[in-house]
Design an enzyme around this catalytic site. Structure first.
Site, short mmCIF file in Angstrom:
data_model
loop_
_atom_site.label_atom_id
_atom_site.label_comp_id
_atom_site.label_asym_id
_atom_site.label_seq_id
_atom_site.Cartn_x
_atom_site.Cartn_y
_atom_site.Cartn_z
N GLY A 68 1.35 3.66 -4.19
CA GLY A 68 0.29 4.18 -5.05
C GLY A 68 0.83 4.97 -6.22
N VAL A 83 -1.23 -2.47 -0.39
CA VAL A 83 -0.89 -2.07 0.97
C VAL A 83 -1.93 -2.50 2.00
CG1 VAL A 83 0.49 -0.10 0.18
CG2 VAL A 83 -1.94 0.23 0.75
N ASN A 113 1.57 7.33 -0.03
CA ASN A 113 0.61 8.04 -0.87
C ASN A 113 -0.63 7.22 -1.18
OD1 ASN A 113 -0.30 9.95 -3.13
ND2 ASN A 113 0.11 8.07 -4.26
N SER A 124 -5.13 14.73 3.88
CA SER A 124 -6.08 15.48 3.06
C SER A 124 -6.64 16.60 3.91
CB SER A 124 -7.21 14.56 2.58
OG SER A 124 -8.31 15.29 2.07
N TYR A 158 -13.99 8.35 4.80
CA TYR A 158 -12.74 8.90 4.28
C TYR A 158 -12.14 9.89 5.27
CZ TYR A 158 -9.49 11.32 1.18
OH TYR A 158 -8.37 11.88 0.61
N LYS A 199 -8.41 9.83 7.22
CA LYS A 199 -7.42 10.89 7.08
C LYS A 199 -7.14 11.60 8.40
CE LYS A 199 -6.36 10.18 2.83
NZ LYS A 199 -5.02 9.65 2.50
#
Length: 234
Positions: free
Chosen positions: A12, A54, A81, A133, A146, A150
């Site tokens: 990334g 990815v 990342n 995160s 999300y 994480k």
């Protein structure tokens, strides 16, 4: 770890934290392979870009093979990342958006890490940095997908470090709060501001972990802006 001459892979890398990390590694004399869908605006004799999505293990395998062919081996550093977030109530989330987040944020880490970890174990040195995160430590309304990804990054990181630590390989999971990047471009509930952390701040944290003593292992690093709403007036 002494970074000069080491081979590092960063995913990334088109902008934001990934690009800032590449630039920081290059300043330390590392040879950097950048894996991403979009080539960054960066020219350096020790930087090599390899197109990679990815989400797809075939794409990751090709980027890995091209990296070894171009830079040699072994790969001593991997910075996972690449990631994205899509906001929305769980019941409104499309299947495509849900799958895209998990394929990028979770599967991508698996596809990249599985290719480098054996070489790190064999040489008795290596460091894998996973960017999670603050959302990986708590829940956030309208960010269930999300947050789920994480939290998964955290669990993977904690399990993996216990698998590889006795081989001299480190795994560090970093949990940033708000960073001034394009991450929030499609999230209407957040306004980007200079009160957020800078991508360079996260890159400096990554370098600090990488350059630590071989027997000093930072497992979790949580970083936040000091004054996310600006300085309070008396």
């Amino acid at each position: 770890m002494e970074l000069k001459g080491k081979i590092a892979v960063v995913t990334g890398v088109s902008k934001g934290i990934g690009l800032a990390t590449v630039e920081a590694l290059l300043e330390k004399g590392a040879k950097v392979a950048g894996w991403g869908r979009t080539k960054p605006d960066l020219e350096h004799q020790n930087f090599h870009f390899f197109e990679c999505d990815v989400r797809h293990h075939e794409s990751v395998q090709q980027a890995f093979d091209n990296t070894i062919a171009t830079l040699g081996k072994p790969i001593q550093v991997l910075v996972n990342n690449a990631g994205l977030g899509i906001a929305g109530l769980l019941e409104d989330m499309s299947l495509d958006d849900w799958h895209t987040m998990f394929e990028t944020n979770v599967n991508g880490i698996f596809y990249c890490t599985r290719l480098v970890v054996l070489g790190m174990k064999e040489m008795g040195e290596g460091h894998i940095i996973n960017i999670s995160s603050i959302a990986g430590t708590t829940g956030v309304a309208q960010m269930s997908g999300y947050c789920g990804t994480k939290h998964a990054v955290r669990g993977i990181s904690h399990s993996l470090y216990k698998e590889v630590r006795d081989y001299g390989v480190k795994v560090t999971c970093i949990y940033p709060g708000s960073v001034n990047t394009s991450f929030f471009d499609n999230i209407d509930t957040v306004t980007v501001s200079d009160n957020m952390m800078r991508p360079q701040d996260i890159a400096s944290t990554i370098l600090h972990a990488l350059e630590s003593h071989p027997n000093y292992h930072q497992v979790d690093i949580e970083v936040r802006p000091l004054m996310p709403k600006g300085r309070k007036q008396k």
